[in-house]
Motif scaffolding. Structure first.
Motif, PDB file in Angstrom:
ATOM      1  N   VAL A 256       0.961  -1.077  -0.114  1.00 35.30           N
ATOM      2  CA  VAL A 256      -0.020   0.025  -0.085  1.00 35.30           C
ATOM      3  C   VAL A 256       0.892   1.137  -0.065  1.00 35.30           C
ATOM      4  CG1 VAL A 256      -1.508   1.383   1.324  1.00 35.30           C
ATOM      5  CG2 VAL A 256      -1.905  -0.896   0.986  1.00 35.30           C
ATOM      6  N   ASN A 257       0.535   2.220  -1.028  1.00 38.93           N
ATOM      7  CA  ASN A 257       1.471   3.228  -1.239  1.00 38.93           C
ATOM      8  C   ASN A 257       0.787   4.348  -0.501  1.00 38.93           C
ATOM      9  OD1 ASN A 257       3.364   5.382  -1.950  1.00 38.93           O
ATOM     10  ND2 ASN A 257       3.359   4.595  -4.224  1.00 38.93           N
ATOM     11  N   ASN A 258       1.719   4.852   0.549  1.00 28.00           N
ATOM     12  CA  ASN A 258       1.103   6.089   1.341  1.00 28.00           C
ATOM     13  C   ASN A 258       1.229   7.416   0.611  1.00 28.00           C
ATOM     14  OD1 ASN A 258       0.711   4.547   4.041  1.00 28.00           O
ATOM     15  ND2 ASN A 258       2.912   4.466   3.936  1.00 28.00           N
ATOM     16  N   ARG A 259       1.780   7.378  -0.561  1.00 24.05           N
ATOM     17  CA  ARG A 259       2.053   8.473  -1.529  1.00 24.05           C
ATOM     18  C   ARG A 259       0.967   8.308  -2.775  1.00 24.05           C
ATOM     19  NH1 ARG A 259       7.164   8.704  -2.148  1.00 24.05           N
ATOM     20  NH2 ARG A 259       7.300  10.714  -0.670  1.00 24.05           N
ATOM     21  N   ASN A 260       0.112   9.086  -2.756  1.00 23.70           N
ATOM     22  CA  ASN A 260      -0.672   9.116  -3.898  1.00 23.70           C
ATOM     23  C   ASN A 260      -0.135   9.455  -5.100  1.00 23.70           C
ATOM     24  OD1 ASN A 260      -2.866   9.736  -5.896  1.00 23.70           O
ATOM     25  ND2 ASN A 260      -4.290  10.333  -4.060  1.00 23.70           N
ATOM     26  N   LEU A 261      -0.155   8.491  -6.148  1.00 24.06           N
ATOM     27  CA  LEU A 261       0.817   8.762  -7.352  1.00 24.06           C
ATOM     28  C   LEU A 261       0.119   9.732  -8.373  1.00 24.06           C
ATOM     29  CD1 LEU A 261       1.926   4.953  -7.967  1.00 24.06           C
ATOM     30  CD2 LEU A 261       3.261   6.995  -7.088  1.00 24.06           C
ATOM     31  N   LYS A 262      -1.348  10.176  -8.007  1.00 24.03           N
ATOM     32  CA  LYS A 262      -1.766  10.952  -9.039  1.00 24.03           C
ATOM     33  C   LYS A 262      -1.332  12.612  -8.537  1.00 24.03           C
ATOM     34  CE  LYS A 262      -5.503   7.817  -9.933  1.00 24.03           C
ATOM     35  NZ  LYS A 262      -6.746   7.343  -9.838  1.00 24.03           N
ATOM     36  N   ASP A 263      -1.345  12.712  -7.244  1.00 23.51           N
ATOM     37  CA  ASP A 263      -0.904  14.030  -6.790  1.00 23.51           C
ATOM     38  C   ASP A 263       0.448  14.115  -5.979  1.00 23.51           C
ATOM     39  OD1 ASP A 263      -1.962  13.396  -4.438  1.00 23.51           O
ATOM     40  OD2 ASP A 263      -3.620  14.567  -4.422  1.00 23.51           O
ATOM     41  N   PHE A 264       0.877  13.112  -5.599  1.00 26.16           N
ATOM     42  CA  PHE A 264       2.144  12.816  -4.759  1.00 26.16           C
ATOM     43  C   PHE A 264       2.069  13.352  -3.500  1.00 26.16           C
ATOM     44  CE2 PHE A 264       3.810  11.461  -8.873  1.00 26.16           C
ATOM     45  CZ  PHE A 264       4.797  10.645  -8.648  1.00 26.16           C
ATOM     46  N   SER A 265       0.779  13.497  -3.052  1.00 24.03           N
ATOM     47  CA  SER A 265       0.295  13.902  -1.505  1.00 24.03           C
ATOM     48  C   SER A 265       0.946  12.483  -0.563  1.00 24.03           C
ATOM     49  CB  SER A 265      -0.700  14.226  -1.117  1.00 24.03           C
ATOM     50  OG  SER A 265      -1.956  13.338  -1.599  1.00 24.03           O
ATOM     51  N   VAL A 266       1.328  12.695   0.551  1.00 24.58           N
ATOM     52  CA  VAL A 266       1.589  11.523   1.295  1.00 24.58           C
ATOM     53  C   VAL A 266       0.788  11.335   2.688  1.00 24.58           C
ATOM     54  CG1 VAL A 266       3.402  10.377   2.899  1.00 24.58           C
ATOM     55  CG2 VAL A 266       3.934  11.757   0.646  1.00 24.58           C
ATOM     56  N   ASP A 267       0.121  10.323   3.036  1.00 23.04           N
ATOM     57  CA  ASP A 267      -0.752  10.101   3.911  1.00 23.04           C
ATOM     58  C   ASP A 267      -0.154   8.774   4.716  1.00 23.04           C
ATOM     59  OD1 ASP A 267      -2.586   9.765   6.185  1.00 23.04           O
ATOM     60  OD2 ASP A 267      -4.240   9.562   4.694  1.00 23.04           O
ATOM     61  N   LEU A 268       0.655   8.895   5.569  1.00 20.38           N
ATOM     62  CA  LEU A 268       1.270   7.873   6.397  1.00 20.38           C
ATOM     63  C   LEU A 268       0.212   6.729   6.830  1.00 20.38           C
ATOM     64  CD1 LEU A 268       3.991   6.668   6.600  1.00 20.38           C
ATOM     65  CD2 LEU A 268       4.129   7.465   8.928  1.00 20.38           C
ATOM     66  N   SER A 269      -1.250   7.435   7.223  1.00 17.84           N
ATOM     67  CA  SER A 269      -2.029   6.361   7.842  1.00 17.84           C
ATOM     68  C   SER A 269      -2.733   5.639   6.740  1.00 17.84           C
ATOM     69  CB  SER A 269      -3.095   7.367   8.620  1.00 17.84           C
ATOM     70  OG  SER A 269      -3.960   8.521   7.771  1.00 17.84           O
ATOM     71  N   ASN A 270      -2.463   6.013   5.447  1.00 19.61           N
ATOM     72  CA  ASN A 270      -3.253   5.095   4.164  1.00 19.61           C
ATOM     73  C   ASN A 270      -3.003   3.792   4.609  1.00 19.61           C
ATOM     74  OD1 ASN A 270      -4.897   4.958   2.159  1.00 19.61           O
ATOM     75  ND2 ASN A 270      -3.246   4.790   0.714  1.00 19.61           N
ATOM     76  N   ALA A 271      -1.786   3.044   4.897  1.00 20.13           N
ATOM     77  CA  ALA A 271      -1.462   1.510   4.961  1.00 20.13           C
ATOM     78  C   ALA A 271      -2.204   1.265   6.194  1.00 20.13           C
ATOM     79  CB  ALA A 271      -0.020   1.566   5.239  1.00 20.13           C
ATOM     80  N   ALA A 272      -2.214   2.109   7.451  1.00 24.11           N
ATOM     81  CA  ALA A 272      -2.913   1.408   8.483  1.00 24.11           C
ATOM     82  C   ALA A 272      -4.392   1.359   8.241  1.00 24.11           C
ATOM     83  CB  ALA A 272      -2.563   2.705   9.563  1.00 24.11           C
ATOM     84  N   ARG A 273      -5.023   2.396   7.532  1.00 20.45           N
ATOM     85  CA  ARG A 273      -6.319   2.089   7.065  1.00 20.45           C
ATOM     86  C   ARG A 273      -6.907   0.952   6.453  1.00 20.45           C
ATOM     87  NH1 ARG A 273      -6.205   7.702   6.265  1.00 20.45           N
ATOM     88  NH2 ARG A 273      -5.857   7.259   3.922  1.00 20.45           N
ATOM     89  N   LEU A 274      -6.001   0.543   5.308  1.00 20.71           N
ATOM     90  CA  LEU A 274      -6.189  -0.425   4.603  1.00 20.71           C
ATOM     91  C   LEU A 274      -5.518  -1.885   4.793  1.00 20.71           C
ATOM     92  CD1 LEU A 274      -5.241   1.408   1.229  1.00 20.71           C
ATOM     93  CD2 LEU A 274      -7.654   0.751   2.009  1.00 20.71           C
ATOM     94  N   ARG A 275      -4.848  -1.853   6.204  1.00 24.55           N
ATOM     95  CA  ARG A 275      -4.302  -3.254   6.386  1.00 24.55           C
ATOM     96  C   ARG A 275      -5.410  -4.381   6.462  1.00 24.55           C
ATOM     97  NH1 ARG A 275      -2.531  -7.451   6.515  1.00 24.55           N
ATOM     98  NH2 ARG A 275      -0.957  -8.450   7.846  1.00 24.55           N
ATOM     99  N   ALA A 276      -6.633  -4.088   7.067  1.00 22.15           N
ATOM    100  CA  ALA A 276      -7.646  -4.912   7.147  1.00 22.15           C
ATOM    101  C   ALA A 276      -7.923  -5.549   5.922  1.00 22.15           C
ATOM    102  CB  ALA A 276      -8.622  -4.458   8.021  1.00 22.15           C
ATOM    103  N   ASN A 277      -7.807  -5.037   4.769  1.00 20.95           N
ATOM    104  CA  ASN A 277      -8.301  -5.363   3.390  1.00 20.95           C
ATOM    105  C   ASN A 277      -7.435  -6.360   2.908  1.00 20.95           C
ATOM    106  OD1 ASN A 277      -9.233  -2.373   3.834  1.00 20.95           O
ATOM    107  ND2 ASN A 277     -10.533  -3.153   2.151  1.00 20.95           N
TER     108      ASN A 277
END
Length: 260
Positions: free
Chosen positions: A185-206
């Motif tokens: 899970v990339n914490n960097r959005n490849l469309k606008d390159f913003s970084v959200d370190l919690s992205n991986a945490a949110r998606l771990r259960a998936n």
């Protein structure tokens, strides 16, 4: 949109490469090599947090990361420091990487290596095999489920691991349906390159049990690693933080310490 630009340029590069060596010839050469044993994913499947240490000189979001980048020295320092795997950018326009850099590093280190590029054509998977790669990157934002299945089947034939990268729940669903064993899970959005370190945490259960879950990008401190480990990551991919460090062994040791 930068991801579209990266993908389009990758297609251009593949077209040029095919003029020099047609797909059939490259495939024959790749399939003649000994089949890999998926050692990249095996290296990440331990009980402790694993580290994929990345070699890159530049990125679209940060520009030049290290103007005096010594690729070989960085890779050898990673290996000396105990990196579980090494990722090497081969995209030449925005990341200033190259296949030649990958090959040179492959000759100098023994740890499993990921050829990190923007895979849009099966040709690139066969290229990776002939370069000595142990794994390739497949990005869900560039490949629909059917393409992922096709590309994963090629990887399986060659014995290559595939790090299937997602950025949201829908993309993880596509990766799972395609049969991915290694989900990043990339914490960097490849469309606008913003970084959200919690992205991986949110998606771990998936990501289902039995898959190896990799948190990619955005690590800028030992505290970040501690948080990602607590969120259930099996491995983290770290690039800029280590590339900017003069003492990579000490920097990686601090990250390992934070992981517990």
């Amino acid at each position: 949109m930068i991801l579209d630009d990266l993908a389009n340029y990758a297609r251009e590069r593949v077209a040029v490469a095919k003029e020099k060596e047609p797909l059939a010839a490259l495939r024959t050469r790749a399939e003649a090599l000994p089949r890999g044993d998926f050692r990249f994913e095996k290296a990440l499947a331990g009980k402790r947090l694993s580290f994929i240490c990345e070699v890159k000189k530049a990125s679209p979001s940060k520009g030049i990361i290290d103007p005096h980048c010594d690729y070989l020295a960085a890779a050898m320092q990673y290996e000396e420091a105990g990196a579980d795997c090494i990722s090497v950018l081969t995209e030449p326009k925005w990341f200033l990487g190259s296949d030649e850099i990958f090959r040179a590093i492959r000759l100098m280190v023994d740890v499993p290596m990921l050829r990190k590029d923007f895979t849009v054509d099966p040709y690139q998977i066969y290229e990776a095999k002939t370069m000595g790669a142990d794994a390739v990157l497949l990005i869900c934002a560039l490949l629909d489920t059917e393409k992922l299945k096709e590309f994963l089947a090629i990887c399986e034939t060659l014995g290559l691991s595939a790090l299937v990268e997602a950025h949201d729940a829908g993309e993880i669903g596509s990766a799972v349906e395609a049969g991915a064993r290694l989900i990043g899970v990339n914490n960097r959005n490849l469309k606008d390159f913003s970084v959200d370190l919690s992205n991986a945490a949110r998606l771990r259960a998936n990501a289902p049990a039995g898959t190896v879950f990799v948190a990619e990008s955005g690590v800028s401190s030992p505290e970040d690693v501690k948080a990602l480990r607590a969120a259930g990551a099996d491995a983290v991919l770290v690039g800029e933080y280590l590339m900017r460090s003069h003492d990579k062994e000490a920097a990686l040791a601090k990250l390992r310490e934070a992981a517990g």
